[in-house]
Design an enzyme around this catalytic site. Sequence first.
Site, PDB file in Angstrom:
ATOM      1  N   GLU A  46       0.115  -7.499  -0.114  1.00 19.07           N
ATOM      2  CA  GLU A  46       0.328  -7.110   1.282  1.00 19.07           C
ATOM      3  C   GLU A  46      -0.941  -7.123   2.121  1.00 19.07           C
ATOM      4  O   GLU A  46      -2.009  -6.736   1.649  1.00 19.07           O
ATOM      5  CB  GLU A  46       0.905  -5.691   1.333  1.00 19.07           C
ATOM      6  CG  GLU A  46       2.254  -5.577   0.665  1.00 19.07           C
ATOM      7  CD  GLU A  46       2.837  -4.175   0.676  1.00 19.07           C
ATOM      8  OE1 GLU A  46       4.061  -4.067   0.541  1.00 19.07           O
ATOM      9  OE2 GLU A  46       2.070  -3.193   0.802  1.00 19.07           O
ATOM     10  N   CYS A  56       4.212   4.785   3.483  1.00 18.72           N
ATOM     11  CA  CYS A  56       4.003   3.329   3.441  1.00 18.72           C
ATOM     12  C   CYS A  56       5.298   2.670   3.889  1.00 18.72           C
ATOM     13  O   CYS A  56       6.365   3.256   3.759  1.00 18.72           O
ATOM     14  CB  CYS A  56       3.718   2.847   2.025  1.00 18.72           C
ATOM     15  SG  CYS A  56       2.313   3.580   1.219  1.00 18.72           S
TER      16      CYS A  56
END
Length: 184
Positions: A116, A68
């Site tokens: 996000e 990530c």
Amino acid sequence: MTPAESVVLLDEAGRAIGTADKAEVHHGDTPLHLAFSCYLLDADGAVLVTRRALHKRTFPGVWTNSCCGHPAPDEPLDDAVRRRVAHELGAEVVDLRLVLPRFRYRAEQDGVVENEMCPVYVGSVDGDVAPHPDEVAEVRWEPWAAFRGDVLSGTREVSVWCREQVAQLPADLAAAPAASSAGQ
């Protein structure tokens, strides 16, 4: 001295509206920002699952997808994925493709919120990985079908974003078609 790492702040439509210091953006009221997730497969179709380093500020010690991260301002997402995979896992990505271009999530742990827009990629690696200990505590190669089944049944604990992504990813991850990046 390492320069500050910036994240791209977004409006609700996913348009860039500014930047913020990554070290200061994650807190109890984290603004919406751009990130990405990546699932890496080996030649046999097993997925690389990682456990986040125990000292990370956000979601320490949590099992999750392969990698990530956050793109730098003006950095193409696929370049950011390749950069972070090289940094975190010491590996080169091949056959990188965007599969969930509009994935978004919000998660909280110990007062720290992730908020996000997080496009999801699938790629392959050829050869060994060399996890960076500041980023990754452990890695495992697991058959995708078994990992996916365990996540979906709730018998496998993973990050919130990983659980939500797995629910949207296909049963045959290796054959997942590339999506359009329009709107990103």
